[in-house]
Scaffold this motif. Structure first.
Motif, PDB file in Angstrom:
ATOM      1  N   THR A  61     -15.862  27.195  15.157  1.00 35.84           N
ATOM      2  CA  THR A  61     -17.416  27.801  16.293  1.00 35.84           C
ATOM      3  C   THR A  61     -18.452  28.461  15.838  1.00 35.84           C
ATOM      4  OG1 THR A  61     -15.825  27.459  18.695  1.00 35.84           O
ATOM      5  CG2 THR A  61     -17.982  27.829  18.618  1.00 35.84           C
ATOM      6  N   VAL A  62     -18.237  29.377  15.412  1.00 36.58           N
ATOM      7  CA  VAL A  62     -18.701  30.151  14.701  1.00 36.58           C
ATOM      8  C   VAL A  62     -19.607  29.622  13.220  1.00 36.58           C
ATOM      9  CG1 VAL A  62     -19.129  32.404  13.120  1.00 36.58           C
ATOM     10  CG2 VAL A  62     -18.251  32.411  16.059  1.00 36.58           C
ATOM     11  N   THR A  63     -18.948  28.849  12.243  1.00 34.17           N
ATOM     12  CA  THR A  63     -19.368  28.094  11.011  1.00 34.17           C
ATOM     13  C   THR A  63     -20.294  27.403  11.556  1.00 34.17           C
ATOM     14  OG1 THR A  63     -17.014  29.097  10.080  1.00 34.17           O
ATOM     15  CG2 THR A  63     -18.477  26.978   8.394  1.00 34.17           C
ATOM     16  N   ALA A  64     -19.740  26.547  12.651  1.00 34.48           N
ATOM     17  CA  ALA A  64     -21.198  25.301  12.876  1.00 34.48           C
ATOM     18  C   ALA A  64     -22.023  25.710  13.134  1.00 34.48           C
ATOM     19  CB  ALA A  64     -20.160  24.689  14.079  1.00 34.48           C
ATOM     20  N   ILE A  65     -22.581  27.298  14.297  1.00 33.37           N
ATOM     21  CA  ILE A  65     -23.836  27.393  14.778  1.00 33.37           C
ATOM     22  C   ILE A  65     -23.648  27.988  13.454  1.00 33.37           C
ATOM     23  CG2 ILE A  65     -24.102  29.559  15.949  1.00 33.37           C
ATOM     24  CD1 ILE A  65     -22.122  29.120  17.372  1.00 33.37           C
ATOM     25  N   VAL A  66     -23.057  28.509  12.659  1.00 37.70           N
ATOM     26  CA  VAL A  66     -24.354  29.387  11.436  1.00 37.70           C
ATOM     27  C   VAL A  66     -25.193  27.887  10.232  1.00 37.70           C
ATOM     28  CG1 VAL A  66     -23.983  30.394   8.795  1.00 37.70           C
ATOM     29  CG2 VAL A  66     -22.969  31.157  10.746  1.00 37.70           C
ATOM     30  N   LEU A  67     -24.162  26.437  10.470  1.00 39.95           N
ATOM     31  CA  LEU A  67     -24.035  26.007   9.093  1.00 39.95           C
ATOM     32  C   LEU A  67     -25.509  25.256  10.331  1.00 39.95           C
ATOM     33  CD1 LEU A  67     -20.771  24.712   7.618  1.00 39.95           C
ATOM     34  CD2 LEU A  67     -22.907  25.983   6.826  1.00 39.95           C
ATOM     35  N   LEU A  68     -25.291  24.902  11.288  1.00 38.53           N
ATOM     36  CA  LEU A  68     -26.391  23.980  11.910  1.00 38.53           C
ATOM     37  C   LEU A  68     -27.924  24.719  11.792  1.00 38.53           C
ATOM     38  CD1 LEU A  68     -24.392  22.311  14.647  1.00 38.53           C
ATOM     39  CD2 LEU A  68     -24.630  21.384  12.265  1.00 38.53           C
ATOM     40  N   ILE A  69     -27.258  25.589  11.791  1.00 41.32           N
ATOM     41  CA  ILE A  69     -28.884  26.986  12.197  1.00 41.32           C
ATOM     42  C   ILE A  69     -29.766  27.129  10.528  1.00 41.32           C
ATOM     43  CG2 ILE A  69     -29.575  28.757  12.373  1.00 41.32           C
ATOM     44  CD1 ILE A  69     -28.472  29.534  14.911  1.00 41.32           C
ATOM     45  N   ASP A  70     -29.174  27.067   9.562  1.00 41.64           N
ATOM     46  CA  ASP A  70     -29.448  27.128   8.290  1.00 41.64           C
ATOM     47  C   ASP A  70     -29.890  25.810   8.118  1.00 41.64           C
ATOM     48  OD1 ASP A  70     -28.962  27.951   6.113  1.00 41.64           O
ATOM     49  OD2 ASP A  70     -27.419  27.884   4.681  1.00 41.64           O
ATOM     50  N   ALA A  71     -28.946  24.415   8.435  1.00 49.53           N
ATOM     51  CA  ALA A  71     -29.381  23.337   8.427  1.00 49.53           C
ATOM     52  C   ALA A  71     -31.014  22.926   8.297  1.00 49.53           C
ATOM     53  CB  ALA A  71     -28.414  22.045   8.948  1.00 49.53           C
ATOM     54  N   GLY A  72     -30.968  23.120  10.069  1.00 48.83           N
ATOM     55  CA  GLY A  72     -32.622  23.113  10.188  1.00 48.83           C
ATOM     56  C   GLY A  72     -33.189  24.249   9.353  1.00 48.83           C
ATOM     57  N   ARG A  73     -33.138  25.611   9.169  1.00 48.04           N
ATOM     58  CA  ARG A  73     -33.949  25.770   8.416  1.00 48.04           C
ATOM     59  C   ARG A  73     -34.445  25.154   7.373  1.00 48.04           C
ATOM     60  NH1 ARG A  73     -31.546  32.027   9.228  1.00 48.04           N
ATOM     61  NH2 ARG A  73     -32.788  32.097  11.254  1.00 48.04           N
ATOM     62  N   SER A  74     -32.951  24.830   6.520  1.00 44.62           N
ATOM     63  CA  SER A  74     -33.267  24.286   5.064  1.00 44.62           C
ATOM     64  C   SER A  74     -34.569  22.689   5.264  1.00 44.62           C
ATOM     65  CB  SER A  74     -32.172  23.418   4.496  1.00 44.62           C
ATOM     66  OG  SER A  74     -31.429  25.121   3.817  1.00 44.62           O
ATOM     67  N   THR A  75     -34.304  22.172   6.427  1.00 45.46           N
ATOM     68  CA  THR A  75     -34.732  20.802   7.111  1.00 45.46           C
ATOM     69  C   THR A  75     -36.064  21.169   6.684  1.00 45.46           C
ATOM     70  OG1 THR A  75     -33.110  19.746   7.633  1.00 45.46           O
ATOM     71  CG2 THR A  75     -35.183  19.181   8.165  1.00 45.46           C
ATOM     72  N   SER A  76     -36.325  22.383   8.139  1.00 46.71           N
ATOM     73  CA  SER A  76     -37.883  22.604   7.832  1.00 46.71           C
ATOM     74  C   SER A  76     -38.782  23.372   6.740  1.00 46.71           C
ATOM     75  CB  SER A  76     -38.340  23.824   8.760  1.00 46.71           C
ATOM     76  OG  SER A  76     -39.372  24.221   8.541  1.00 46.71           O
ATOM     77  N   LEU A  77     -37.817  24.015   5.607  1.00 46.08           N
ATOM     78  CA  LEU A  77     -38.538  24.201   4.695  1.00 46.08           C
ATOM     79  C   LEU A  77     -38.927  23.003   3.142  1.00 46.08           C
ATOM     80  CD1 LEU A  77     -36.508  27.754   2.893  1.00 46.08           C
ATOM     81  CD2 LEU A  77     -39.172  27.196   3.981  1.00 46.08           C
ATOM     82  N   ASP A  78     -37.863  22.285   3.729  1.00 42.44           N
ATOM     83  CA  ASP A  78     -38.143  20.797   2.867  1.00 42.44           C
ATOM     84  C   ASP A  78     -39.386  19.792   3.191  1.00 42.44           C
ATOM     85  OD1 ASP A  78     -35.578  21.199   1.995  1.00 42.44           O
ATOM     86  OD2 ASP A  78     -34.652  19.923   3.008  1.00 42.44           O
ATOM     87  N   ASN A  79     -39.609  19.972   4.782  1.00 41.17           N
ATOM     88  CA  ASN A  79     -40.782  19.152   5.160  1.00 41.17           C
ATOM     89  C   ASN A  79     -41.727  19.973   4.789  1.00 41.17           C
ATOM     90  OD1 ASN A  79     -39.443  17.237   6.281  1.00 41.17           O
ATOM     91  ND2 ASN A  79     -38.874  18.185   8.621  1.00 41.17           N
ATOM     92  N   LYS A  80     -41.504  21.505   4.942  1.00 40.64           N
ATOM     93  CA  LYS A  80     -43.424  22.131   4.312  1.00 40.64           C
ATOM     94  C   LYS A  80     -43.654  22.258   3.281  1.00 40.64           C
ATOM     95  CE  LYS A  80     -42.566  25.805   7.839  1.00 40.64           C
ATOM     96  NZ  LYS A  80     -43.104  27.444   8.067  1.00 40.64           N
ATOM     97  N   SER A  81     -42.928  21.564   1.986  1.00 40.10           N
ATOM     98  CA  SER A  81     -42.911  21.104   0.376  1.00 40.10           C
ATOM     99  C   SER A  81     -43.292  19.717   0.303  1.00 40.10           C
ATOM    100  CB  SER A  81     -42.480  21.847  -0.527  1.00 40.10           C
ATOM    101  OG  SER A  81     -40.421  21.152   0.634  1.00 40.10           O
TER     102      SER A  81
END
Length: 101
Positions: A81-101
């Motif tokens: 559960t904790v790992t899923a939450i951490v990875l999905l938050i990290d994935a959202g941040r990474s996708t946001s960074l991908d969209n900005k560049s």
């Protein structure tokens, strides 16, 4: 979207499935704990790709630890559960960074 972001979404979703109390545990148990080995390798691949892309890889390290101790019933559920939450938050941040560049 970078490959590291896609892999984080996939590993996060997989961890979320394994965190489902009865279904995830039954899936792991019925397959002789092979899903934990698969997830360890999947997290390792994600770690390497994320490091290459100079992105955060803390979720992948947490995922590898989770895969190593995931066979312990209650501890495994909490860790998935904790790992899923951490990875999905990290994935959202990474996708946001991908969209900005």
């Amino acid at each position: 979207m970078k490959l590291s972001s896609l892999l984080k979404w996939l590993t996060g979703g997989s961890e979320a499935f394994l965190a489902i109390p009865i279904a995830g545990g039954a899936f792991i148990f019925s397959n002789g704990w092979l899903p934990l080995l698969f997830m360890f390798v999947f997290h390792l691949i994600t770690l390497v790709v994320s490091a290459k892309d100079k992105r955060s890889y803390a979720g992948s390290i947490l995922g590898m630890i989770t895969s190593a101790i995931g066979a312990i019933p209650i501890v495994g559920w909490v860790m998935h559960t904790v790992t899923a939450i951490v990875l999905l938050i990290d994935a959202g941040r990474s996708t946001s960074l991908d969209n900005k560049s």
